[in-house]
Design an enzyme around this catalytic site. Structure first.
Site, PDB file in Angstrom:
ATOM      1  N   GLU A  43       0.838  -1.196   0.000  1.00 44.46           N
ATOM      2  CA  GLU A  43       0.000   0.000   0.000  1.00 44.46           C
ATOM      3  C   GLU A  43       0.876   1.250   0.000  1.00 44.46           C
ATOM      4  OE1 GLU A  43      -2.365   2.985  -0.029  1.00 44.46           O
ATOM      5  OE2 GLU A  43      -3.187   0.971  -0.326  1.00 44.46           O
ATOM      6  N   ARG A 114     -29.106  -4.348   4.156  1.00 43.11           N
ATOM      7  CA  ARG A 114     -28.125  -3.297   3.914  1.00 43.11           C
ATOM      8  C   ARG A 114     -27.400  -2.939   5.194  1.00 43.11           C
ATOM      9  NH1 ARG A 114     -29.208  -0.427  -0.877  1.00 43.11           N
ATOM     10  NH2 ARG A 114     -31.199  -1.030  -1.840  1.00 43.11           N
ATOM     11  N   TYR A 229     -28.575  17.325  -7.657  1.00 44.70           N
ATOM     12  CA  TYR A 229     -28.716  16.070  -6.926  1.00 44.70           C
ATOM     13  C   TYR A 229     -28.097  16.222  -5.537  1.00 44.70           C
ATOM     14  CZ  TYR A 229     -27.497  11.213  -5.635  1.00 44.70           C
ATOM     15  OH  TYR A 229     -27.334  10.018  -4.982  1.00 44.70           O
ATOM     16  N   ASP A 320     -11.857  -0.553  -8.332  1.00 44.65           N
ATOM     17  CA  ASP A 320     -11.902   0.624  -9.196  1.00 44.65           C
ATOM     18  C   ASP A 320     -10.831   0.592 -10.275  1.00 44.65           C
ATOM     19  OD1 ASP A 320     -14.061   1.690  -7.885  1.00 44.65           O
ATOM     20  OD2 ASP A 320     -12.914   3.130  -6.693  1.00 44.65           O
TER      21      ASP A 320
END
Length: 406
Positions: A43, A114, A229, A320
Site C-alpha cells: 500500500e 443493507r 442532486y 476501481d
C-alpha cells in the site's frame, strides 16, 4: 540497485502480490488468508490512517458473500463501522428518493439487507490480522526468469516476486497504466457533472427532524427547480450520551454554460448556493455547518474500457482499477468486494491443483469483465438520470432507482 526480497516460501507454489490496500485488495487478501494461500499486500499510504478514506458506504447484496469469504473476526470488525449500530446487522430496508423541493419521499429503492458503514472503519476492519507493507509506491512490474514469476518494483528500490500480481490500486491505478498503455487506454473518463461535499457535526434535534421527515440513515434526491442532486447520510452517532451527530452531505449538478455565478466563490460558498433552494429542514441542517468545515470538490470519473493485457494470466485488476464507475448506484465498492471473493475462489482452485494460475485468472476475468462493464454503463446512466428530475418523474429510472445486482 533494487533490493530483492525473498520470494514465496518453497512449500507454497502460489504467491499473490496485491498492489493496493483499499477495500477490494484487502477483501482479496482476507479471502486468500482464509484459504491459506500465500500473499503480500503493498500500500502506498504510510499507514491505515495517514490519508482520509472518504465518507460512508453501503454494502447490500454482497454481504453474504463477504461474510463467507473473510474470517469471522474480520466481518465482526467491519460491522462495528456501522453509522448506526442500533440498526443491527440484519436490517432489511429501502433507500428513499426525495423531491428536494418539497422534502417528500417519491420513490424507494427496493428493500434488501443493507449496512451503512464508515469507509475508514471498513478498511480498518479489513486490515485485521494482515501484515501490510506500507509506504510502497509501485514503480514497475516485470516478468522474471523463465516467465513463471512476476516481479513488482517500488520507488524505494525494493522488489518482490510472486506468481500472480493483482492491481487493486484504485481509480488512478498504476498497474492499469502498465497493463493498458496503448493509446492511453488506461485513462479515466470524466463524468459530465460537478460535485461538492462535506461532513460535519449537527445537533440531535436536526437529525431527528430529518429522521422523522425522510429517513434515519440516508437518502438521495433531485431538486426539480435546478436538477441538482443531493445525498445525505449519517456518519457517526454519539456513544457517550452526547448530542452531536456526524453527517455527510453531497451535491452534484451538470454544468450549463460557464457557470459564471460560481466564479470567485469558495467551495463553502458554492456548497451553500447549491443547497439554497432545497426543502427547509435540509437548509436548516446546512445552516449548522461550522465555519471550519472542510468542503471539497469531488472529481467524478469512470473507466469504461474494462480491457487490458493480463500478461498471459500473470497480472490482473480488481475494484476501481478494473471498472471505475459513478457513485449514483452505490455499487462500486460492492463490485470491488465481489472481485476479491471471485478471484480468491479462482486462485483457490489453482492452489488445489484443479487449474493452473493462468487459467484461474482467465476464469476470474471472464466473469468480472462482463459484470464490471455492465455496472459502469448502468452507473453512467444513473448519473445522467440523477440530474434530470423530469425524466424520473415521467419515465422513471431503473438505472437510478432499480434493484442492485451487486
Amino acid at each position: 540497485m533494487a533490493i530483492q526480497q525473498a520470494a514465496q516460501p518453497s512449500s507454497q507454489k502460489l504467491h499473490v502480490l496485491i498492489i493496493g490496500g483499499g477495500i477490494a485488495g484487502l477483501t482479496l487478501a482476507q479471502a486468500l488468508r482464509k484459504y491459506n494461500i500465500s500473499f503480500t499486500v503493498f500500500e502506498r499510504d504510510e499507514s491505515a490512517t495517514s490519508r482520509p478514506q472518504g465518507w460512508g458506504i453501503s454494502l447490500h447484496s454482497t454481504l453474504v458473500t463477504l461474510e463467507n469469504h473473510v474470517p469471522g473476526e474480520v466481518y465482526d470488525a467491519i460491522c462495528q463501522a456501522q453509522v448506526n449500530p442500533e440498526a443491527g446487522r440484519d436490517e432489511v430496508r429501502g433507500v428513499p428518493f426525495v423531491n428536494l423541493d418539497t422534502g417528500k419521499v417519491e420513490h424507494m429503492v427496493p428493500k434488501s439487507k443493507r449496512l451503512r458503514l464508515r469507509r475508514d472503519g471498513v478498511r480498518l476492519g479489513l486490515t485485521k490480522g494482515l501484515d501490510i507493507l506500507w509506504g510502497k509506491k509501485l514503480a514497475s512490474i516485470s516478468r522474471k526468469g523463465d516467465d513463471n514469476a512476476i516481479c513488482a518494483t517500488f520507488e524505494d528500490g525494493t522488489s518482490y516476486t510472486g506468481t500472480v500480481l493483482v492491481g487493486a490500486d484504485g481509480a488512478h491505478s498504476a498497474v492499469r497504466r502498465i497493463l493498458a498503455p496503448d493509446n492511453n487506454a488506461w485513462e479515466n473518463r470524466r463524468l459530465p457533472c460537478n460535485a461538492i461535499g462535506t461532513s460535519y457535526y449537527i445537533s440531535g434535534a436536526k437529525v431527528n427532524e430529518l429522521r422523522e421527515q425522510v429517513d434515519p440513515l440516508y437518502f438521495f434526491g433531485t431538486d426539480p427547480k435546478t436538477n441538482t442532486y443531493a445525498f445525505w447520510s449519517m456518519l457517526e452517532q454519539p456513544d457517550d450520551g452526547g448530542m452531536m451527530y456526524k453527517m455527510q452531505l453531497y451535491f452534484s449538478w451538470i454544468p450549463s454554460g460557464d457557470e459564471r455565478e460560481l466564479v470567485g466563490l469558495s467551495p463553502a460558498e458554492v456548497f451553500k448556493l447549491k443547497g439554497a433552494t432545497m426543502f427547509p429542514t435540509l437548509r436548516e441542517v446546512m445552516a449548522e455547518m461550522p465555519e471550519d468545515a472542510v468542503v471539497s470538490y469531488v472529481n467524478l470519473v469512470e473507466w469504461p474500457a474494462v480491457a487490458w493485457d493480463n500478461w498471459d494470466g500473470m497480472a490482473t485488476l480488481a475494484g476501481d482499477a478494473a471498472h471505475c464507475m459513478s457513485i449514483y448506484r452505490g455499487e462500486g465498492v460492492n463490485h470491488g468486494i465481489i472481485d476479491g471473493c471471485v478471484l480468491a475462489d479462482a486462485l483457490k482452485r489453482a492452489a488445489d491443483g484443479v487449474v493452473c494460475p493462468r487459467k484461474a485468472v482467465e476464469e476470474y476475468e471472464a466473469e468480472m469483465r462482463l459484470r464490471g462493464k455492465e455496472a459502469v454503463d448502468v452507473s453512467h446512466q444513473a448519473c445522467l438520470d440523477a440530474h434530470d428530475y423530469r425524466k424520473i418523474e415521467t419515465e422513471g429510472s431503473f438505472a437510478l432507482l432499480g434493484a442492485k445486482k451487486v
